[in-house]
Write a protein that holds these residues in place. Structure first.
Motif, PDB file in Angstrom:
ATOM      1  N   ASN A   1      -3.887   5.535   9.220  1.00 16.09           N
ATOM      2  CA  ASN A   1      -2.616   5.216   8.561  1.00 16.09           C
ATOM      3  C   ASN A   1      -2.694   5.407   7.050  1.00 16.09           C
ATOM      4  OD1 ASN A   1      -0.746   4.629  10.601  1.00 16.09           O
ATOM      5  ND2 ASN A   1      -1.627   2.610  10.933  1.00 16.09           N
ATOM      6  N   ALA A   2      -3.846   5.099   6.452  1.00 17.31           N
ATOM      7  CA  ALA A   2      -4.008   5.332   5.012  1.00 17.31           C
ATOM      8  C   ALA A   2      -3.913   6.824   4.704  1.00 17.31           C
ATOM      9  CB  ALA A   2      -5.345   4.768   4.529  1.00 17.31           C
ATOM     10  N   VAL A   3      -4.492   7.652   5.583  1.00 20.11           N
ATOM     11  CA  VAL A   3      -4.393   9.109   5.423  1.00 20.11           C
ATOM     12  C   VAL A   3      -2.936   9.548   5.550  1.00 20.11           C
ATOM     13  CG1 VAL A   3      -5.028  11.350   6.422  1.00 20.11           C
ATOM     14  CG2 VAL A   3      -6.742   9.530   6.241  1.00 20.11           C
ATOM     15  N   LEU A   4      -2.249   9.046   6.570  1.00 17.98           N
ATOM     16  CA  LEU A   4      -0.847   9.416   6.797  1.00 17.98           C
ATOM     17  C   LEU A   4       0.062   8.913   5.676  1.00 17.98           C
ATOM     18  CD1 LEU A   4      -0.650   8.723  10.637  1.00 17.98           C
ATOM     19  CD2 LEU A   4      -0.672  10.961   9.521  1.00 17.98           C
ATOM     20  N   ASP A   5      -0.311   7.790   5.048  1.00 14.27           N
ATOM     21  CA  ASP A   5       0.460   7.282   3.904  1.00 14.27           C
ATOM     22  C   ASP A   5       0.387   8.226   2.709  1.00 14.27           C
ATOM     23  OD1 ASP A   5       1.286   5.009   5.221  1.00 14.27           O
ATOM     24  OD2 ASP A   5      -0.191   3.677   4.296  1.00 14.27           O
ATOM     25  N   GLY A   6      -0.662   9.073   2.688  1.00 15.95           N
ATOM     26  CA  GLY A   6      -0.818  10.011   1.579  1.00 15.95           C
ATOM     27  C   GLY A   6      -1.874   9.614   0.569  1.00 15.95           C
ATOM     28  N   ALA A   7      -2.764   8.671   0.937  1.00 20.18           N
ATOM     29  CA  ALA A   7      -3.841   8.284   0.019  1.00 20.18           C
ATOM     30  C   ALA A   7      -4.678   9.504  -0.348  1.00 20.18           C
ATOM     31  CB  ALA A   7      -4.723   7.215   0.661  1.00 20.18           C
TER      32      ALA A   7
ATOM     33  N   LYS B   1     -15.108  10.546   8.190  1.00 24.76           N
ATOM     34  CA  LYS B   1     -14.774  11.973   8.129  1.00 24.76           C
ATOM     35  C   LYS B   1     -14.092  12.434   9.415  1.00 24.76           C
ATOM     36  CE  LYS B   1     -17.537  15.050   6.309  1.00 24.76           C
ATOM     37  NZ  LYS B   1     -18.743  15.846   5.955  1.00 24.76           N
ATOM     38  N   LYS B   2     -14.592  11.978  10.561  1.00 21.55           N
ATOM     39  CA  LYS B   2     -13.987  12.348  11.849  1.00 21.55           C
ATOM     40  C   LYS B   2     -12.534  11.898  11.920  1.00 21.55           C
ATOM     41  CE  LYS B   2     -17.991  12.324  14.980  1.00 21.55           C
ATOM     42  NZ  LYS B   2     -18.611  11.589  16.116  1.00 21.55           N
ATOM     43  N   ILE B   3     -12.284  10.662  11.486  1.00 19.03           N
ATOM     44  CA  ILE B   3     -10.919  10.120  11.541  1.00 19.03           C
ATOM     45  C   ILE B   3     -10.006  10.908  10.607  1.00 19.03           C
ATOM     46  CG2 ILE B   3      -9.479   8.067  11.230  1.00 19.03           C
ATOM     47  CD1 ILE B   3     -12.102   6.409  11.634  1.00 19.03           C
ATOM     48  N   ILE B   4     -10.496  11.178   9.397  1.00 18.10           N
ATOM     49  CA  ILE B   4      -9.694  11.935   8.427  1.00 18.10           C
ATOM     50  C   ILE B   4      -9.366  13.325   8.965  1.00 18.10           C
ATOM     51  CG2 ILE B   4      -9.746  13.052   6.151  1.00 18.10           C
ATOM     52  CD1 ILE B   4     -11.398  10.623   5.162  1.00 18.10           C
ATOM     53  N   LYS B   5     -10.381  14.019   9.475  1.00 15.61           N
ATOM     54  CA  LYS B   5     -10.172  15.395   9.943  1.00 15.61           C
ATOM     55  C   LYS B   5      -9.204  15.465  11.119  1.00 15.61           C
ATOM     56  CE  LYS B   5     -14.426  17.520   8.258  1.00 15.61           C
ATOM     57  NZ  LYS B   5     -15.709  18.166   8.606  1.00 15.61           N
ATOM     58  N   SER B   6      -9.217  14.441  11.970  1.00 13.25           N
ATOM     59  CA  SER B   6      -8.316  14.461  13.123  1.00 13.25           C
ATOM     60  C   SER B   6      -6.891  14.065  12.749  1.00 13.25           C
ATOM     61  CB  SER B   6      -8.830  13.527  14.221  1.00 13.25           C
ATOM     62  OG  SER B   6      -8.701  12.176  13.833  1.00 13.25           O
ATOM     63  N   THR B   7      -6.723  13.507  11.536  1.00 13.79           N
ATOM     64  CA  THR B   7      -5.418  12.981  11.117  1.00 13.79           C
ATOM     65  C   THR B   7      -4.744  13.840  10.054  1.00 13.79           C
ATOM     66  OG1 THR B   7      -6.306  10.747  11.498  1.00 13.79           O
ATOM     67  CG2 THR B   7      -4.232  10.890  10.301  1.00 13.79           C
ATOM     68  N   GLN B   8      -5.530  14.494   9.183  1.00 12.16           N
ATOM     69  CA  GLN B   8      -4.975  15.094   7.968  1.00 12.16           C
ATOM     70  C   GLN B   8      -3.944  16.195   8.223  1.00 12.16           C
ATOM     71  OE1 GLN B   8      -8.510  16.334   5.893  1.00 12.16           O
ATOM     72  NE2 GLN B   8      -8.869  18.104   7.198  1.00 12.16           N
ATOM     73  N   SER B   9      -4.042  16.888   9.348  1.00  8.41           N
ATOM     74  CA  SER B   9      -3.064  17.948   9.622  1.00  8.41           C
ATOM     75  C   SER B   9      -1.686  17.381   9.963  1.00  8.41           C
ATOM     76  CB  SER B   9      -3.552  18.852  10.763  1.00  8.41           C
ATOM     77  OG  SER B   9      -3.698  18.109  11.955  1.00  8.41           O
ATOM     78  N   TYR B  10      -1.618  16.062  10.205  1.00 12.09           N
ATOM     79  CA  TYR B  10      -0.339  15.419  10.523  1.00 12.09           C
ATOM     80  C   TYR B  10       0.315  14.780   9.300  1.00 12.09           C
ATOM     81  CZ  TYR B  10      -1.715  16.070  15.368  1.00 12.09           C
ATOM     82  OH  TYR B  10      -2.086  16.625  16.562  1.00 12.09           O
TER      83      TYR B  10
ATOM     84  N   GLN C   1       0.838  -1.209   0.000  1.00  8.26           N
ATOM     85  CA  GLN C   1       0.000   0.000   0.000  1.00  8.26           C
ATOM     86  C   GLN C   1       0.869   1.253   0.000  1.00  8.26           C
ATOM     87  OE1 GLN C   1      -3.476   0.190   2.670  1.00  8.26           O
ATOM     88  NE2 GLN C   1      -2.620   2.056   3.548  1.00  8.26           N
ATOM     89  N   LYS C   2       1.840   1.308   0.886  1.00  2.06           N
ATOM     90  CA  LYS C   2       2.717   2.481   0.973  1.00  2.06           C
ATOM     91  C   LYS C   2       3.506   2.682  -0.323  1.00  2.06           C
ATOM     92  CE  LYS C   2       3.359   1.955   5.968  1.00  2.06           C
ATOM     93  NZ  LYS C   2       2.715   3.194   6.427  1.00  2.06           N
ATOM     94  N   LYS C   3       4.032   1.588  -0.865  1.00  2.55           N
ATOM     95  CA  LYS C   3       4.843   1.681  -2.082  1.00  2.55           C
ATOM     96  C   LYS C   3       4.021   2.207  -3.254  1.00  2.55           C
ATOM     97  CE  LYS C   3       7.179  -1.183  -5.533  1.00  2.55           C
ATOM     98  NZ  LYS C   3       7.451  -2.564  -6.000  1.00  2.55           N
ATOM     99  N   ILE C   4       2.798   1.683  -3.419  1.00  2.00           N
ATOM    100  CA  ILE C   4       1.965   2.105  -4.547  1.00  2.00           C
ATOM    101  C   ILE C   4       1.569   3.570  -4.407  1.00  2.00           C
ATOM    102  CG2 ILE C   4      -0.260   1.769  -5.704  1.00  2.00           C
ATOM    103  CD1 ILE C   4       0.018  -1.220  -5.161  1.00  2.00           C
TER     104      ILE C   4
END
Length: 413
Positions: A261-267, A290-299, A221-224
């Motif tokens: 983690n998918a958000v942090l990977d840059g998906a 949406k809650k998970i994304i919003k709490s993670t995306q700034s990182y 996932q990370k590599k792709i």
């Protein structure tokens, strides 16, 4: 929201009211899976989505084996005839996986199966037999289907994409956006040539985690995602993101971590499958994601790439300047979407607003990280008011003659 959400439409979300509710909470992209239901039922779903202003992803069935006529529970340790599940001829010792590996069987002989891990089996459920080489994709049936649905589809998703030719065959029938689904060992091995031919990549982790050792899935996932960023290609992460929410009100902590983690990977986008297709509360699943994304995306860490063209240098500069001056937006005019995608891959926290005349480009950019596309009539004579920024906003504008991005300007609205 920077990372986008795609919803799969099924029995729980196929009505106009259900689609309207999802649109109201910010969903813009809807997937229709042609592996389930009749062609006419799925065409009706596409028509409803288009009528209400959503964008459509038509997911082709591909060559995957499926349970034909069986509904019931099979118990761990049980021995059942192969014919009961309408499976092809098997060799002793072959493993068979249903429902993306949740149910596991082994061929005790050509005629009998031993259930290693039981569960509920439904007609239409996917079957994965790693020992059988996947058939070429897209199939003849897929290509005929494209002809029937291309005018209602903003994207076509090619299941079991094997190589560049898989995408070329689909493109011969369809000139819209094509998503390559990576779900086999061959697809992973040929990922570079597939990316170069595709408009977006979907990492379909269900079958991928069966075709390859499951412990390799996170690194694949990370590599792709990294390869997609290098090639200005949106990456979608799919399968079992919040699967427990098909029947539960809250996700498991492991699912929350997986989404983060998918958000942090840059998906660029995340796909909800059964959660919205057959789930008890599709809206709740979307709101939870949406809650998970919003709490993670700034990182999400800003990315760095080696620049080799003026356009790439301008894109990197737009990211850096917007951060330094705390700009409210990065503005770009684009025909193909490449400039917006070039900026997006750096993962700036500053929102990117991309104006385009092209319907195809508009839809493609709906997938892209932190990009808000707007449809305009005339790019050449674009009025800055069409970006709809508040008075007093500061923006970074990229532009160039004949849309070759070679200049940058700071604006105060």
């Amino acid at each position: 929201m920077k990372t986008k959400i795609i919803c799969t439409v099924g029995p729980s979300t196929s009505s106009e009211d259900a689609i309207k509710k999802l649109l109201r909470i910010g969903v813009k992209l809807f997937r229709v899976n042609f592996s389930h239901g009749t062609i006419q039922q799925n065409i009706q779903k596409l028509k409803i989505i288009k009528k209400l202003g959503g964008s459509t992803i038509s997911d082709l069935p591909g060559p995957k084996l499926r349970i034909k006529k069986f509904n019931g529970v099979i118990q761990t340790g049980e021995v059942i005839p192969t014919q009961k599940l309408s499976l092809p001829t098997l060799k002793k010792g072959w493993k068979i996986y249903l429902s993306d590996g949740l149910i596991e069987l082994e061929a005790a002989s050509e005629e009998q199966l031993k259930v290693l891990k039981g569960g509920e089996v439904r007609t239409g459920m996917g079957v994965n037999i790693p020992a059988i080489k996947t058939l070429q994709s897209p199939t003849t049936t897929d290509l005929e289907l494209i002809k029937k649905i291309k005018n209602l589809s903003d994207f076509i998703a090619v299941s079991y994409a094997q190589n560049a030719n898989s995408i070329k065959k689909a493109r011969a029938e369809y000139n819209g956006n094509i998503i390559a689904k990576i779900e086999t060992r061959t697809g992973v091995e040929n990922i570079n040539e597939i990316i170069k031919q595709s408009d977006a990549i979907m990492i379909a982790r269900g079958d991928l985690g069966v075709q390859l050792p499951f412990e390799q899935t996170p690194l694949i996932q990370k590599k792709i995602i990294q390869l997609c960023e290098q090639n200005y290609t949106p990456a979608i992460v799919a399968t079992q993101m919040l699967e427990s929410m098909v029947s539960n009100t809250f996700p498991t902590r492991a699912e929350v971590t997986d989404v983060a983690n998918a958000v942090l990977d840059g998906a660029d986008s995340l796909l909800l499958s059964e959660e919205t297709a057959i789930g008890l509360n599709p809206e709740n699943a979307v709101k939870t994601m949406k809650k998970i994304i919003k709490s993670t995306q700034s990182y999400v860490s800003e990315k760095n790439f080696k620049t080799s063209t003026i356009s790439e240098a301008i894109s990197e500069s737009a990211k850096n300047i917007s951060k330094t001056i705390k700009a409210n937006a990065i503005l770009t005019k684009t025909r193909t979407g490449k400039t917006a995608l070039a900026i997006s891959r750096y993962k700036p926290q500053t929102p990117i607003i991309a104006a385009t005349e092209s319907e195809k480009t508009f839809n493609k950019l709906l997938l892209a990280w932190n990009v808000t596309p707007i449809k305009v009539k005339n790019l050449k004579h674009l009025n800055l008011n069409e970006f709809k920024l508040k008075k007093g906003s500061v923006a970074v504008l990229t532009y160039g003659e004949n849309f070759n991005t070679d200049s940058i300007k700071i604006l105060k609205i």
